[in-house]
Motif scaffolding. Structure first.
Motif, PDB file in Angstrom:
ATOM      1  N   PRO A 194       0.837  -1.211   0.000  1.00 58.96           N
ATOM      2  CA  PRO A 194       0.000   0.000   0.000  1.00 58.96           C
ATOM      3  C   PRO A 194       0.863   1.248   0.000  1.00 58.96           C
ATOM      4  O   PRO A 194       2.080   1.182   0.227  1.00 58.96           O
ATOM      5  N   ASP A 239      -0.398   3.994   4.522  1.00 53.48           N
ATOM      6  CA  ASP A 239      -1.816   3.765   4.237  1.00 53.48           C
ATOM      7  C   ASP A 239      -2.225   2.354   4.679  1.00 53.48           C
ATOM      8  O   ASP A 239      -2.642   1.527   3.883  1.00 53.48           O
ATOM      9  N   TRP A 240      -2.075   2.099   5.972  1.00 52.96           N
ATOM     10  CA  TRP A 240      -2.470   0.812   6.527  1.00 52.96           C
ATOM     11  C   TRP A 240      -2.665   0.974   8.036  1.00 52.96           C
ATOM     12  O   TRP A 240      -2.296   1.992   8.616  1.00 52.96           O
TER      13      TRP A 240
END
Length: 328
Positions: free
Chosen positions: A151, A155-156
């Motif tokens: 990602p 963004d996790w």
């Protein structure tokens, strides 16, 4: 002025529960927090960021941004060897974040902020052991969310812990750090993981699931050393079957030779390779620890290798945090 010192132990990464896109969840780390070796950093508030080491400076800049503070001066007191399989990146990043937060009188919220520090993208083991030590199994990520491409940066969310147990304090983990090429990291690791995931056999994940539920978790809960060792060794070898093409065998050189030698040691169980290696580990108890260490030293010598042998108790708690002074 407040000074904050944060110290945390290394972690072993036994392996993942699944690397196949054909199953519902991907990754799912299995690992163990160690009391030794350790990374220790000290932080003081500052008007900008100052750190002698470029990697620490990068983590300090990230921490300052996410905490919205003016700056920090970071001093490295103890270090973990990097890219050998001991989780140095995550432990260092979270130590810097926590020390920076405490120096400014703030809560670090290390689990929530780990993605902003670039950590916890695949395995949640390092984040979990930083917080609380112990033996940890995490839930992994939904496969539809985590495909072969990583990602976007940050963004996790860190995968949740689905099982955690304190291991008996009399257990000792033998950690062998041979002088060898470092394990894969950064873009090389991403590329290797992509190749592994694209061709991973889902049947191996099904086999690992049985080992985790019927052997590993009961052994950890009951403190049964031999059974625990058998389970982590089996999981490590099954993971190695996924990685064989990427690393040149079930275990990478020279870890494979050390594993083969130490498997014959009667006081050791659960011999395997941590992450991409070259660290090799095994589990014994305090009464037999020196015998295990001698066997490890002989294994290194017989193969003409230099290296370090460490005997570590399992970490029963997370990072140690100490603050001194008053904020002005």
């Amino acid at each position: 002025m407040t000074t904050a010192t944060v110290s945390t132990g290394a972690r072993l990464h036994v392996g993942f529960q699944n690397l196949s896109l054909a199953r519902e969840r991907l990754y799912g780390g299995i690992g163990i927090g160690l009391a030794e070796p350790r990374v220790t950093v000290t932080a003081e508030p500052a008007a900008s960021v100052a750190a002698a080491d470029p990697l620490i400076r990068d983590y300090a800049n990230r921490a300052v941004d996410v905490l919205a503070v003016s700056g920090v001066t970071i001093t490295l007191e103890e270090s973990l060897p990097r890219h050998v399989g001991l989780g140095s990146g995550t432990q260092l990043a979270l130590a810097v974040l926590t020390a920076t937060a405490r120096a400014h009188g703030l809560e670090p919220r290390s689990r929530d902020r780990a993605p902003a520090m670039g950590r916890g993208g695949r395995s949640g083991v390092g984040v979990a052991t930083f917080a609380a030590g112990g033996f940890v199994v995490d839930a992994g990520h939904p496969t539809t969310r985590f495909t072969t491409e990583p990602p976007a940066a940050g963004d996790w969310t860190v995968p949740p812990v689905v099982a955690r147990h304190d291991l008996p304090p009399e257990w000792r983990f033998l950690v062998v750090v041979p002088d060898a090429e470092p394990g894969r990291n950064g873009n090389d690791e991403d590329a290797s993981m992509r190749a592994v995931v694209e061709r991973a056999d889902p049947a191996i994940a099904d086999e690992i699931a049985g080992v985790v539920t019927r052997k590993l978790l009961p052994a950890a809960a009951a403190g049964r050393l031999e059974r625990f060792g058998e389970a982590i060794a089996e999981i490590g070898r099954k993971n190695g079957a996924w990685y064989a093409d990427a690393q040149g065998g079930v275990f990478r050189p020279p870890a494979g030779e050390l594993v083969a030698s130490l498997e014959d040691c009667p006081v050791l169980s659960g011999v395997g390779q941590s992450s991409w290696g070259p660290v090799v580990y095994g589990v014994t108890d305090a009464a037999h620890a020196e015998e295990a260490a001698a066997a490890a030293q002989d294994a290194l010598t017989d193969r003409g290798l230099e290296g370090e042998v460490v005997l570590a108790a399992p970490a029963g708690t997370g990072a140690r945090i100490r603050t001194t002074g008053d904020r002005q």
